[in-house]
Motif scaffolding. Structure first.
Motif, PDB file in Angstrom:
ATOM      1  N   PHE A  70       0.763  -1.141  -0.002  1.00  0.00           N
ATOM      2  CA  PHE A  70       0.283  -0.061   0.086  1.00  0.00           C
ATOM      3  C   PHE A  70       0.909   1.315   0.019  1.00  0.00           C
ATOM      4  CE2 PHE A  70      -2.512  -3.141   1.879  1.00  0.00           C
ATOM      5  CZ  PHE A  70      -3.979  -3.064   1.284  1.00  0.00           C
ATOM      6  N   SER A  71       0.423   2.271  -0.792  1.00  0.00           N
ATOM      7  CA  SER A  71       0.879   3.507  -0.991  1.00  0.00           C
ATOM      8  C   SER A  71       0.128   4.467  -1.106  1.00  0.00           C
ATOM      9  CB  SER A  71       2.048   3.530  -2.106  1.00  0.00           C
ATOM     10  OG  SER A  71       2.646   4.707  -2.288  1.00  0.00           O
ATOM     11  N   ASP A  72       0.533   5.753  -0.283  1.00  0.00           N
ATOM     12  CA  ASP A  72      -0.546   6.885  -0.502  1.00  0.00           C
ATOM     13  C   ASP A  72      -0.071   7.618  -1.381  1.00  0.00           C
ATOM     14  OD1 ASP A  72       1.888   8.282   0.531  1.00  0.00           O
ATOM     15  OD2 ASP A  72       0.819   8.497   2.658  1.00  0.00           O
ATOM     16  N   SER A  73       0.815   7.275  -2.489  1.00  0.00           N
ATOM     17  CA  SER A  73       1.288   8.192  -3.556  1.00  0.00           C
ATOM     18  C   SER A  73       0.697   7.577  -4.783  1.00  0.00           C
ATOM     19  CB  SER A  73       2.948   8.191  -3.627  1.00  0.00           C
ATOM     20  OG  SER A  73       3.153   8.602  -4.910  1.00  0.00           O
ATOM     21  N   GLN A  74      -0.186   8.371  -5.205  1.00  0.00           N
ATOM     22  CA  GLN A  74      -0.938   7.832  -6.354  1.00  0.00           C
ATOM     23  C   GLN A  74       0.084   8.094  -7.826  1.00  0.00           C
ATOM     24  OE1 GLN A  74      -4.847   9.642  -7.668  1.00  0.00           O
ATOM     25  NE2 GLN A  74      -5.429   9.483  -5.749  1.00  0.00           N
ATOM     26  N   TYR A  75       1.194   8.770  -7.615  1.00  0.00           N
ATOM     27  CA  TYR A  75       2.175   9.036  -8.603  1.00  0.00           C
ATOM     28  C   TYR A  75       2.843   7.461  -8.508  1.00  0.00           C
ATOM     29  CZ  TYR A  75       6.965  10.133 -10.291  1.00  0.00           C
ATOM     30  OH  TYR A  75       8.365  10.063 -11.172  1.00  0.00           O
ATOM     31  N   VAL A  76       3.024   7.027  -7.601  1.00  0.00           N
ATOM     32  CA  VAL A  76       4.088   5.708  -7.546  1.00  0.00           C
ATOM     33  C   VAL A  76       3.030   4.427  -7.677  1.00  0.00           C
ATOM     34  CG1 VAL A  76       5.274   4.364  -6.034  1.00  0.00           C
ATOM     35  CG2 VAL A  76       5.573   6.674  -5.558  1.00  0.00           C
ATOM     36  N   HIS A 125      -3.008  10.043   5.878  1.00  0.00           N
ATOM     37  CA  HIS A 125      -3.548  10.727   6.930  1.00  0.00           C
ATOM     38  C   HIS A 125      -4.994  10.568   7.229  1.00  0.00           C
ATOM     39  CE1 HIS A 125       0.535  12.471   6.970  1.00  0.00           C
ATOM     40  NE2 HIS A 125       0.349  12.768   5.573  1.00  0.00           N
ATOM     41  N   SER A 126      -5.490   9.439   6.984  1.00  0.00           N
ATOM     42  CA  SER A 126      -6.922   8.977   7.255  1.00  0.00           C
ATOM     43  C   SER A 126      -7.224   7.997   8.260  1.00  0.00           C
ATOM     44  CB  SER A 126      -7.330   8.453   5.935  1.00  0.00           C
ATOM     45  OG  SER A 126      -7.008   7.605   5.257  1.00  0.00           O
ATOM     46  N   GLY A 127      -6.176   7.855   9.127  1.00  0.00           N
ATOM     47  CA  GLY A 127      -6.356   7.015  10.289  1.00  0.00           C
ATOM     48  C   GLY A 127      -5.895   5.616  10.024  1.00  0.00           C
ATOM     49  N   ILE A 128      -5.423   5.096   8.887  1.00  0.00           N
ATOM     50  CA  ILE A 128      -5.167   3.745   8.673  1.00  0.00           C
ATOM     51  C   ILE A 128      -4.067   3.354   9.400  1.00  0.00           C
ATOM     52  CG2 ILE A 128      -4.551   1.899   6.901  1.00  0.00           C
ATOM     53  CD1 ILE A 128      -6.465   3.925   4.848  1.00  0.00           C
ATOM     54  N   GLU A 129      -4.002   2.533  10.238  1.00  0.00           N
ATOM     55  CA  GLU A 129      -2.900   2.218  11.386  1.00  0.00           C
ATOM     56  C   GLU A 129      -1.534   1.855  10.400  1.00  0.00           C
ATOM     57  OE1 GLU A 129      -1.288  -1.288  14.154  1.00  0.00           O
ATOM     58  OE2 GLU A 129      -3.416  -1.102  13.688  1.00  0.00           O
ATOM     59  N   GLY A 130      -1.489   1.195   9.399  1.00  0.00           N
ATOM     60  CA  GLY A 130      -0.051   0.758   8.768  1.00  0.00           C
ATOM     61  C   GLY A 130       0.143   2.225   8.149  1.00  0.00           C
ATOM     62  N   ASN A 131      -0.724   2.787   7.460  1.00  0.00           N
ATOM     63  CA  ASN A 131      -0.119   4.156   6.747  1.00  0.00           C
ATOM     64  C   ASN A 131       0.506   5.129   7.705  1.00  0.00           C
ATOM     65  OD1 ASN A 131      -1.259   6.962   5.541  1.00  0.00           O
ATOM     66  ND2 ASN A 131       0.023   5.673   4.175  1.00  0.00           N
TER      67      ASN A 131
END
Length: 158
Positions: A70-76, A125-131
């Protein structure tokens, strides 16, 4: 099921950066890794986190079908899942210019080809523990790079 959360950070951008990944096996945090570079960009740190996660999977011979990164970078995520094949066909160029971070994209493509796992976008930054944990550790990597004047990824591993 193995879930790996990745993140990168840079402050300012460009500037000192950090990256991290956190491995969860059946919902339990089993592994963390982080690093940094005093001279980087946010995109490079996001890419490095995903590359390090894939390399970790290869090194530990994890089962392909059981791993999701999982990544929070849409670019990646889009680069890994959609764009890299086209970039490779075009000689790692984008239009008439060289692709930014082409060397890192080539490394990610090679690793992802060797370990074809799912790479999925997750809202940051939406409260997902792993992120959230990966985000916190990327900042630790950034601060460590500043403290120790780390100027390359190889230096961090040493």
């Amino acid at each position: 099921m193995i879930s790996i959360y990745t993140d990168g950070a840079c402050e300012p951008n460009p500037g000192a950066g950090g990256w991290a990944f956190v491995v969860y096996e059946n919902g339990v945090n089993t592994q963390i890794r982080f690093g940094g570079d005093v001279s980087s960009t946010n995109n490079i740190m996001e890419m490095t986190a995903v590359l390090a996660a894939i390399e970790h999977c290869i090194a530990h011979r994890m089962k392909f079908t059981e791993v999701r990164i999982f990544s929070d970078s849409q670019y990646v995520v889009k680069g890994c899942n959609e764009w890299r094949h086209g970039w490779a066909r075009k000689g790692w160029e984008k239009g008439k210019a060289s692709l930014k971070n082409a060397g890192l994209w080539k490394a990610i493509a090679a690793a992802h080809d060797a370990f074809p796992c799912a790479i999925t976008w997750v809202r940051g930054h939406s409260g997902i523990e792993g992120n959230e944990e990966a985000d916190r550790l990327a900042e630790v990597g950034r601060k460590h790079a500043i403290e120790h004047r780390i100027t390359s990824l190889e230096e961090f591993a040493a």
